[in-house]
Design a protein around this motif. Structure first.
Motif, PDB file in Angstrom:
ATOM      1  N   LYS A   1       0.834  -1.210   0.000  1.00  0.00           N
ATOM      2  CA  LYS A   1       0.000   0.000   0.000  1.00  0.00           C
ATOM      3  C   LYS A   1       0.862   1.252   0.000  1.00  0.00           C
ATOM      4  N   GLN A   2       1.889   1.272   0.829  1.00  0.00           N
ATOM      5  CA  GLN A   2       2.769   2.439   0.894  1.00  0.00           C
ATOM      6  C   GLN A   2       3.507   2.637  -0.423  1.00  0.00           C
ATOM      7  N   GLU A   3       3.949   1.533  -1.019  1.00  0.00           N
ATOM      8  CA  GLU A   3       4.650   1.601  -2.306  1.00  0.00           C
ATOM      9  C   GLU A   3       3.709   2.121  -3.389  1.00  0.00           C
ATOM     10  N   ALA A   4       2.455   1.662  -3.359  1.00  0.00           N
ATOM     11  CA  ALA A   4       1.467   2.122  -4.339  1.00  0.00           C
ATOM     12  C   ALA A   4       1.218   3.620  -4.194  1.00  0.00           C
ATOM     13  N   ILE A   5       1.095   4.065  -2.962  1.00  0.00           N
ATOM     14  CA  ILE A   5       0.871   5.496  -2.701  1.00  0.00           C
ATOM     15  C   ILE A   5       2.057   6.323  -3.209  1.00  0.00           C
ATOM     16  N   GLU A   6       3.276   5.835  -2.973  1.00  0.00           N
ATOM     17  CA  GLU A   6       4.475   6.553  -3.428  1.00  0.00           C
ATOM     18  C   GLU A   6       4.510   6.649  -4.959  1.00  0.00           C
ATOM     19  N   LEU A   7       4.102   5.566  -5.627  1.00  0.00           N
ATOM     20  CA  LEU A   7       4.071   5.585  -7.089  1.00  0.00           C
ATOM     21  C   LEU A   7       3.031   6.573  -7.607  1.00  0.00           C
ATOM     22  N   LEU A   8       1.873   6.615  -6.949  1.00  0.00           N
ATOM     23  CA  LEU A   8       0.825   7.548  -7.364  1.00  0.00           C
ATOM     24  C   LEU A   8       1.256   8.995  -7.157  1.00  0.00           C
ATOM     25  N   LYS A   9       2.021   9.233  -6.092  1.00  0.00           N
ATOM     26  CA  LYS A   9       2.562  10.575  -5.860  1.00  0.00           C
ATOM     27  C   LYS A   9       3.604  10.908  -6.931  1.00  0.00           C
ATOM     28  N   LYS A  10       4.374   9.897  -7.325  1.00  0.00           N
ATOM     29  CA  LYS A  10       5.421  10.101  -8.337  1.00  0.00           C
ATOM     30  C   LYS A  10       4.827  10.548  -9.666  1.00  0.00           C
TER      31      LYS A  10
ATOM     32  N   ALA B   1       1.218   4.530 -13.021  1.00  0.00           N
ATOM     33  CA  ALA B   1       1.694   3.997 -11.733  1.00  0.00           C
ATOM     34  C   ALA B   1       1.537   2.483 -11.698  1.00  0.00           C
ATOM     35  N   ARG B   2       0.427   1.986 -12.228  1.00  0.00           N
ATOM     36  CA  ARG B   2       0.201   0.535 -12.258  1.00  0.00           C
ATOM     37  C   ARG B   2       1.269  -0.153 -13.115  1.00  0.00           C
ATOM     38  N   ALA B   3       1.595   0.439 -14.261  1.00  0.00           N
ATOM     39  CA  ALA B   3       2.610  -0.154 -15.141  1.00  0.00           C
ATOM     40  C   ALA B   3       3.992  -0.142 -14.494  1.00  0.00           C
TER      41      ALA B   3
ATOM     42  N   LEU C   1      -6.535  13.356 -23.955  1.00  0.00           N
ATOM     43  CA  LEU C   1      -6.235  14.360 -22.933  1.00  0.00           C
ATOM     44  C   LEU C   1      -6.046  15.749 -23.541  1.00  0.00           C
ATOM     45  N   ASP C   2      -6.312  16.776 -22.722  1.00  0.00           N
ATOM     46  CA  ASP C   2      -6.080  18.147 -23.174  1.00  0.00           C
ATOM     47  C   ASP C   2      -4.568  18.415 -23.221  1.00  0.00           C
ATOM     48  N   THR C   3      -4.186  19.529 -23.839  1.00  0.00           N
ATOM     49  CA  THR C   3      -2.768  19.824 -24.075  1.00  0.00           C
ATOM     50  C   THR C   3      -1.973  19.909 -22.781  1.00  0.00           C
ATOM     51  N   GLU C   4      -2.519  20.562 -21.776  1.00  0.00           N
ATOM     52  CA  GLU C   4      -1.790  20.709 -20.511  1.00  0.00           C
ATOM     53  C   GLU C   4      -1.543  19.354 -19.856  1.00  0.00           C
ATOM     54  N   THR C   5      -2.586  18.508 -19.834  1.00  0.00           N
ATOM     55  CA  THR C   5      -2.437  17.183 -19.232  1.00  0.00           C
ATOM     56  C   THR C   5      -1.498  16.325 -20.064  1.00  0.00           C
ATOM     57  N   GLN C   6      -1.569  16.458 -21.388  1.00  0.00           N
ATOM     58  CA  GLN C   6      -0.656  15.734 -22.283  1.00  0.00           C
ATOM     59  C   GLN C   6       0.788  16.066 -21.932  1.00  0.00           C
ATOM     60  N   ASN C   7       1.070  17.345 -21.730  1.00  0.00           N
ATOM     61  CA  ASN C   7       2.434  17.761 -21.391  1.00  0.00           C
ATOM     62  C   ASN C   7       2.864  17.192 -20.041  1.00  0.00           C
ATOM     63  N   ASP C   8       1.930  17.143 -19.093  1.00  0.00           N
ATOM     64  CA  ASP C   8       2.235  16.569 -17.779  1.00  0.00           C
ATOM     65  C   ASP C   8       2.596  15.088 -17.910  1.00  0.00           C
ATOM     66  N   ILE C   9       1.809  14.355 -18.699  1.00  0.00           N
ATOM     67  CA  ILE C   9       2.056  12.921 -18.894  1.00  0.00           C
ATOM     68  C   ILE C   9       3.407  12.701 -19.574  1.00  0.00           C
ATOM     69  N   MET C  10       3.719  13.517 -20.567  1.00  0.00           N
ATOM     70  CA  MET C  10       5.004  13.385 -21.254  1.00  0.00           C
ATOM     71  C   MET C  10       6.174  13.722 -20.328  1.00  0.00           C
ATOM     72  N   THR C  11       5.962  14.654 -19.415  1.00  0.00           N
ATOM     73  CA  THR C  11       7.002  14.976 -18.431  1.00  0.00           C
ATOM     74  C   THR C  11       7.277  13.777 -17.534  1.00  0.00           C
ATOM     75  N   ILE C  12       6.207  13.079 -17.149  1.00  0.00           N
ATOM     76  CA  ILE C  12       6.358  11.865 -16.335  1.00  0.00           C
ATOM     77  C   ILE C  12       7.130  10.799 -17.114  1.00  0.00           C
ATOM     78  N   LEU C  13       6.767  10.598 -18.377  1.00  0.00           N
ATOM     79  CA  LEU C  13       7.435   9.592 -19.200  1.00  0.00           C
ATOM     80  C   LEU C  13       8.897   9.969 -19.439  1.00  0.00           C
TER      81      LEU C  13
END
Length: 218
Positions: free
Chosen positions: A118-127, A153-155, A172-184
């Motif tokens: 659970k703690q590891e899952a929460i940390e991944l979701l925060k990441k 996070a699941r992957a 996704l909208d442009t702002e969210t798209q950029n956020d997702i690409m930043t994560i990747l």
């Protein structure tokens, strides 16, 4: 030059024996630490290629090598639940579980020994920048962008070498798209190999390598 974590050798695929080759003699290399975009017109075989790479479909001929080993010789369950992670365009999250539980379930399926899931899952979701108040919310109460974060996070939950993403920003909208690409991008910088199927020129521009598939005119 880094050693390829995934290598395609004369890869071919047809939906039927003797039928038209959707993928024809494809030779590509994928290395750790980079984002790859696979682009091409509709019918070029992008989604088919992703199915082949993730072990969901079997090549008609040719090889897919993971760290030098033919994936046909690797247990498919182990390959998909431990070595590679897949982010689906439709997310494929379980609606009766919350965000944390979806990530924990993926850990259970992988069989990886994790002390506090659970703690590891929460940390991944925060990441992946899911806000704290959304971590225990039901999946159907989350926006598309939030659900995509949970899917990433699941992957990541079993620390795979490669992340496959099928149109991860398509809805996704442009702002969210950029956020997702930043994560990747962060994941690639940490040493993951990220392979994206996309129609988006913006996603392609943010990738390190772009492979264009062209429809086979056979």
């Amino acid at each position: 030059m880094s050693e390829a974590v995934l290598e395609l050798q004369n890869l071919c695929y047809s939906y039927s024996k003797g039928g038209k080759m959707i993928i024809n003699n494809l030779n590509l290399n994928f290395e750790k630490g980079k984002i790859y975009s696979i682009v091409g017109k509709s019918g070029a075989g992008k989604t088919t290629l992703l199915s082949l790479l993730s072990g969901l479909a079997k090549p008609t001929s040719g090889k897919i090598l993971f760290c030098g080993k033919d994936i046909s010789k690797i247990n498919k369950y182990n390959y998909r639940s431990k070595l590679v992670g897949v982010i689906f365009q439709s997310f494929n999250l379980l609606p009766y579980l919350n965000a944390t539980e979806n990530v924990m379930l993926s850990m259970d399926i992988s069989g990886k020994k994790i002390k506090n899931k659970k703690q590891e899952a929460i940390e991944l979701l925060k990441k992946v920048n899911l806000e704290e108040q959304d971590i225990d919310r039901g999946i159907l109460k989350l926006s598309g962008g939030q659900q995509q974060r949970v899917a990433i996070a699941r992957a990541l939950s079993y620390d795979p070498e490669i992340i496959f993403a099928d149109e991860p920003t398509g809805n996704l909208d442009t702002e969210t798209q950029n956020d997702i690409m930043t994560i990747l991008r962060t994941l690639a910088d940490e040493g993951k190999c990220v392979i994206i199927v996309t129609h988006s020129p913006d996603v392609s521009k943010l990738s390190d390598v772009v492979y264009e598939l062209k429809p086979n005119k056979q």
